[in-house]
Write a protein that holds these residues in place. Structure first.
Motif, PDB file in Angstrom:
ATOM      1  N   LEU A 127     -81.410 -52.677  10.057  1.00  0.00           N
ATOM      2  CA  LEU A 127     -81.739 -51.259   9.934  1.00  0.00           C
ATOM      3  C   LEU A 127     -81.928 -50.587  11.291  1.00  0.00           C
ATOM      4  O   LEU A 127     -81.837 -49.360  11.400  1.00  0.00           O
ATOM      5  CB  LEU A 127     -83.018 -51.085   9.108  1.00  0.00           C
ATOM      6  CG  LEU A 127     -82.899 -51.258   7.594  1.00  0.00           C
ATOM      7  CD1 LEU A 127     -84.281 -51.200   6.950  1.00  0.00           C
ATOM      8  CD2 LEU A 127     -81.993 -50.198   6.992  1.00  0.00           C
ATOM      9  N   THR A 128     -82.205 -51.386  12.318  1.00  0.00           N
ATOM     10  CA  THR A 128     -82.553 -50.829  13.631  1.00  0.00           C
ATOM     11  C   THR A 128     -81.495 -49.895  14.212  1.00  0.00           C
ATOM     12  O   THR A 128     -81.840 -48.820  14.738  1.00  0.00           O
ATOM     13  CB  THR A 128     -82.862 -51.972  14.620  1.00  0.00           C
ATOM     14  OG1 THR A 128     -83.934 -52.764  14.098  1.00  0.00           O
ATOM     15  CG2 THR A 128     -83.280 -51.418  15.983  1.00  0.00           C
ATOM     16  N   PRO A 129     -80.185 -50.216  14.156  1.00  0.00           N
ATOM     17  CA  PRO A 129     -79.192 -49.282  14.715  1.00  0.00           C
ATOM     18  C   PRO A 129     -79.193 -47.912  14.053  1.00  0.00           C
ATOM     19  O   PRO A 129     -78.793 -46.913  14.660  1.00  0.00           O
ATOM     20  CB  PRO A 129     -77.855 -50.006  14.487  1.00  0.00           C
ATOM     21  CG  PRO A 129     -78.212 -51.445  14.344  1.00  0.00           C
ATOM     22  CD  PRO A 129     -79.553 -51.454  13.674  1.00  0.00           C
ATOM     23  N   PHE A 130     -79.638 -47.844  12.799  1.00  0.00           N
ATOM     24  CA  PHE A 130     -79.602 -46.594  12.051  1.00  0.00           C
ATOM     25  C   PHE A 130     -80.906 -45.804  12.144  1.00  0.00           C
ATOM     26  O   PHE A 130     -80.900 -44.575  12.094  1.00  0.00           O
ATOM     27  CB  PHE A 130     -79.277 -46.877  10.580  1.00  0.00           C
ATOM     28  CG  PHE A 130     -78.005 -47.650  10.367  1.00  0.00           C
ATOM     29  CD1 PHE A 130     -76.773 -47.012  10.428  1.00  0.00           C
ATOM     30  CD2 PHE A 130     -78.038 -49.022  10.150  1.00  0.00           C
ATOM     31  CE1 PHE A 130     -75.599 -47.716  10.243  1.00  0.00           C
ATOM     32  CE2 PHE A 130     -76.862 -49.748   9.967  1.00  0.00           C
ATOM     33  CZ  PHE A 130     -75.639 -49.094  10.016  1.00  0.00           C
ATOM     34  N   GLY A 144     -83.744 -46.960  14.333  1.00  0.00           N
ATOM     35  CA  GLY A 144     -84.584 -47.348  15.464  1.00  0.00           C
ATOM     36  C   GLY A 144     -85.035 -46.188  16.331  1.00  0.00           C
ATOM     37  O   GLY A 144     -86.116 -46.229  16.927  1.00  0.00           O
ATOM     38  N   ASN A 145     -84.229 -45.128  16.405  1.00  0.00           N
ATOM     39  CA  ASN A 145     -84.583 -43.984  17.257  1.00  0.00           C
ATOM     40  C   ASN A 145     -85.033 -42.771  16.447  1.00  0.00           C
ATOM     41  O   ASN A 145     -85.028 -41.642  16.943  1.00  0.00           O
ATOM     42  CB  ASN A 145     -83.371 -43.593  18.126  1.00  0.00           C
ATOM     43  CG  ASN A 145     -82.182 -43.158  17.295  1.00  0.00           C
ATOM     44  OD1 ASN A 145     -82.161 -43.370  16.087  1.00  0.00           O
ATOM     45  ND2 ASN A 145     -81.189 -42.564  17.949  1.00  0.00           N
ATOM     46  N   LYS A 146     -85.436 -43.001  15.180  1.00  0.00           N
ATOM     47  CA  LYS A 146     -85.810 -41.870  14.324  1.00  0.00           C
ATOM     48  C   LYS A 146     -87.267 -41.931  13.889  1.00  0.00           C
ATOM     49  O   LYS A 146     -87.635 -41.398  12.861  1.00  0.00           O
ATOM     50  CB  LYS A 146     -84.911 -41.834  13.086  1.00  0.00           C
ATOM     51  CG  LYS A 146     -83.452 -41.560  13.428  1.00  0.00           C
ATOM     52  CD  LYS A 146     -82.599 -41.454  12.181  1.00  0.00           C
ATOM     53  CE  LYS A 146     -81.143 -41.159  12.535  1.00  0.00           C
ATOM     54  NZ  LYS A 146     -80.278 -41.058  11.344  1.00  0.00           N
ATOM     55  N   GLY A 147     -88.096 -42.576  14.686  1.00  0.00           N
ATOM     56  CA  GLY A 147     -89.487 -42.720  14.295  1.00  0.00           C
ATOM     57  C   GLY A 147     -90.462 -41.928  15.129  1.00  0.00           C
ATOM     58  O   GLY A 147     -91.659 -42.199  15.102  1.00  0.00           O
ATOM     59  N   LEU A 186     -90.122 -46.855   7.740  1.00  0.00           N
ATOM     60  CA  LEU A 186     -91.240 -47.743   7.405  1.00  0.00           C
ATOM     61  C   LEU A 186     -90.720 -49.089   6.919  1.00  0.00           C
ATOM     62  O   LEU A 186     -91.298 -50.137   7.237  1.00  0.00           O
ATOM     63  CB  LEU A 186     -92.126 -47.096   6.335  1.00  0.00           C
ATOM     64  CG  LEU A 186     -93.364 -47.895   5.914  1.00  0.00           C
ATOM     65  CD1 LEU A 186     -94.280 -48.149   7.103  1.00  0.00           C
ATOM     66  CD2 LEU A 186     -94.124 -47.173   4.805  1.00  0.00           C
ATOM     67  N   THR A 187     -89.626 -49.073   6.164  1.00  0.00           N
ATOM     68  CA  THR A 187     -89.015 -50.328   5.709  1.00  0.00           C
ATOM     69  C   THR A 187     -88.606 -51.181   6.892  1.00  0.00           C
ATOM     70  O   THR A 187     -88.881 -52.390   6.926  1.00  0.00           O
ATOM     71  CB  THR A 187     -87.778 -50.037   4.838  1.00  0.00           C
ATOM     72  OG1 THR A 187     -88.156 -49.232   3.732  1.00  0.00           O
ATOM     73  CG2 THR A 187     -87.149 -51.322   4.338  1.00  0.00           C
ATOM     74  N   MET A 188     -87.950 -50.562   7.873  1.00  0.00           N
ATOM     75  CA  MET A 188     -87.491 -51.289   9.056  1.00  0.00           C
ATOM     76  C   MET A 188     -88.654 -51.941   9.792  1.00  0.00           C
ATOM     77  O   MET A 188     -88.633 -53.145  10.098  1.00  0.00           O
ATOM     78  CB  MET A 188     -86.752 -50.329   9.996  1.00  0.00           C
ATOM     79  CG  MET A 188     -86.309 -50.942  11.312  1.00  0.00           C
ATOM     80  SD  MET A 188     -85.737 -49.677  12.483  1.00  0.00           S
ATOM     81  CE  MET A 188     -87.308 -48.877  12.902  1.00  0.00           C
ATOM     82  N   VAL A 189     -89.703 -51.171  10.061  1.00  0.00           N
ATOM     83  CA  VAL A 189     -90.836 -51.682  10.828  1.00  0.00           C
ATOM     84  C   VAL A 189     -91.595 -52.743  10.033  1.00  0.00           C
ATOM     85  O   VAL A 189     -92.042 -53.751  10.589  1.00  0.00           O
ATOM     86  CB  VAL A 189     -91.777 -50.530  11.249  1.00  0.00           C
ATOM     87  CG1 VAL A 189     -92.969 -51.059  12.008  1.00  0.00           C
ATOM     88  CG2 VAL A 189     -91.021 -49.515  12.098  1.00  0.00           C
TER      89      VAL A 189
END
Length: 301
Positions: free
Chosen positions: A200-203, A205-208, A39-42
């Motif tokens: 944060l995206t590399p860490f 980005g694929n976990k949402g 949520l922080t990333m987005v």
């Protein structure tokens, strides 16, 4: 309505809406099972993009900073240790406790700032600042122990993240002053948020993918980004320009109070008498610091 009253109104509304954004973030994480880092990333990516768009249409030269290598490096530092850390620690504190507790703990940052400057300058703090430090410490103890000094009312994780949030907010408030003076507030804050989201995206980005989503959650997220980020920030900036930083700081004390009230009313959070007393004492410490700063400015004039 005169300009002073209008400025005070803008800041007060911004503070209340900021308080509501933490409640909104808690609602999103509880109902959707979205993890705080995702949520922080987005939120950073979306909020940063919105602020940069607003800045562009405001007439700011949003790409001017990339022409200066030293300022670009400073912006990257601020993005990582300012925007990213302050948002991440705040949302994780909400995840580990609740929005009201996270907001109040982050509100310790003014006390941290004045303590740091007093130590760095080897200056004896004024009576008001000393009282503010003592009041904030007692308020924190009440908030996290409910008056029982032998146990914590929140988890150790929540307390650690909350204190980290306060320290990161202190850095966030003080570090970018030179960059803002050169390039403007909206470009610096917009870029710092957007770049922090990219970091944060590399860490994450694929976990949402593993979360629940519905219309209410979409509306809540839009509120978090558009109202809790873009609108509140714009209102606060406009109001602070009209009434000055000291008055704005005093009115911003409405933020933890609104977060506490909305948490109780909308989320059913149990806020006990020690919680309210602790919150009011921390808010009082900020008032003391703001009034002391105002007196110093008047004395210098």
């Amino acid at each position: 309505m005169g300009s002073t009253k209008k400025g005070m109104f803008y800041v007060l509304i911004a503070a209340i809406l900021w308080g509501s954004s933490g409640v909104c973030a808690q609602y999103i994480m509880e109902k959707s099972h979205i993890a705080a880092p995702w949520l922080t990333m987005v939120r950073l990516l979306s909020g940063g993009a919105v602020l940069l768009i607003l800045s562009f249409f405001h007439g700011d030269k949003i790409f001017a900073i990339v022409k200066n290598r030293q300022d670009t490096l400073s912006l990257l530092f601020f993005s990582l240790f300012g925007a990213l850390i302050v948002q991440l620690t705040f949302l994780v504190t909400i995840e580990k406790s609740n929005a009201a507790t996270a907001t109040v703990l982050q509100f310790l940052s003014p006390t941290i700032i004045v303590t740091w400057f007093a130590l760095a300058r080897k200056a004896k703090p004024t009576l008001a600042v000393t009282a503010a430090i003592a009041t904030s410490l007692i308020g924190t103890l009440l908030l996290v122990t409910h008056g029982n000094m032998t146990s914590l009312s929140i988890s150790t994780e929540a307390l650690v993240w909350g204190i980290a949030s306060a320290f990161s907010a202190a850095l966030y408030s003080t570090y970018p002053s030179k960059l803002i003076a050169r390039y403007g507030t909206l470009p610096i804050v917009g870029w710092s948020m957007f770049l922090a989201g990219l970091m944060l995206t590399p860490f994450y980005g694929n976990k949402g993918g593993d979360f629940v989503i519905d219309g209410n959650l979409v509306m809540a997220f839009m509120y978090l980004v558009m109202v809790g980020t873009a609108l509140t920030f714009s209102l606060y900036l406009k109001g602070a320009q009209m009434i000055g930083g000291s008055r704005a700081s005093i009115l911003s004390c409405a933020e933890p109070l609104s977060s506490a009230l909305l948490s109780v009313v909308l989320l059913g959070i149990a806020f006990t008498l020690p919680d309210w007393l602790g919150t009011l004492m921390i808010v009082s410490s900020v008032l003391l610091i703001s009034l002391d700063s105002r007196k110093r400015v008047q004395a210098a004039a």
